[in-house]
Design a protein around this motif. Structure first.
Motif, short mmCIF file in Angstrom:
data_model
loop_
_atom_site.label_atom_id
_atom_site.label_comp_id
_atom_site.label_asym_id
_atom_site.label_seq_id
_atom_site.Cartn_x
_atom_site.Cartn_y
_atom_site.Cartn_z
N ARG A 1 -26.91 39.99 -4.46
CA ARG A 1 -25.65 39.28 -4.22
C ARG A 1 -25.75 38.42 -2.97
O ARG A 1 -25.40 37.24 -2.98
CB ARG A 1 -24.50 40.26 -4.08
N ASP A 2 -26.26 39.01 -1.90
CA ASP A 2 -26.36 38.28 -0.63
C ASP A 2 -27.35 37.12 -0.72
O ASP A 2 -27.09 36.03 -0.19
CB ASP A 2 -26.75 39.23 0.50
N LEU A 3 -28.46 37.33 -1.40
CA LEU A 3 -29.45 36.26 -1.57
C LEU A 3 -28.88 35.11 -2.38
O LEU A 3 -29.07 33.94 -2.04
CB LEU A 3 -30.72 36.80 -2.23
N VAL A 4 -28.18 35.44 -3.46
CA VAL A 4 -27.57 34.40 -4.29
C VAL A 4 -26.52 33.63 -3.49
O VAL A 4 -26.45 32.40 -3.56
CB VAL A 4 -26.97 35.02 -5.57
N ASN A 5 -25.72 34.34 -2.72
CA ASN A 5 -24.71 33.67 -1.89
C ASN A 5 -25.36 32.71 -0.90
O ASN A 5 -24.86 31.61 -0.68
CB ASN A 5 -23.84 34.69 -1.17
N GLN A 6 -26.48 33.13 -0.30
CA GLN A 6 -27.20 32.26 0.63
C GLN A 6 -27.71 31.01 -0.09
O GLN A 6 -27.61 29.90 0.43
CB GLN A 6 -28.39 32.99 1.26
#
Length: 71
Positions: free
Chosen positions: A26-31
């Protein structure tokens, strides 16, 4: 019974989605999504690939943003 097709589809779509458990992805996709305006779609995709985000998830989130989950 009399159901409206739209409400059934919305209910089935919501019920078929699983609870997100992979907060790292989730965090990688948001970045990656946040970087698109400055770096571009290609670089965002390269970032997700380098971070071992599954291609299915990367394509869905970068190419079809309306298919992203809210949280």
């Amino acid at each position: 019974m009399n159901f409206e097709t739209g409400s059934i589809d919305a209910t089935l779509d919501t019920a078929s989605r699983k609870q997100r458990t992979d907060m790292r992805t989730r965090d990688l996709v948001n970045q990656a999504v946040a970087s698109i305006p400055t770096l571009g779609l290609q670089r965002a995709a390269e970032f997700l690939a380098a971070m071992n985000v599954p291609a299915e998830i990367a394509v869905r989130t970068l190419v079809y943003p309306h298919r992203r989950r809210a949280n």
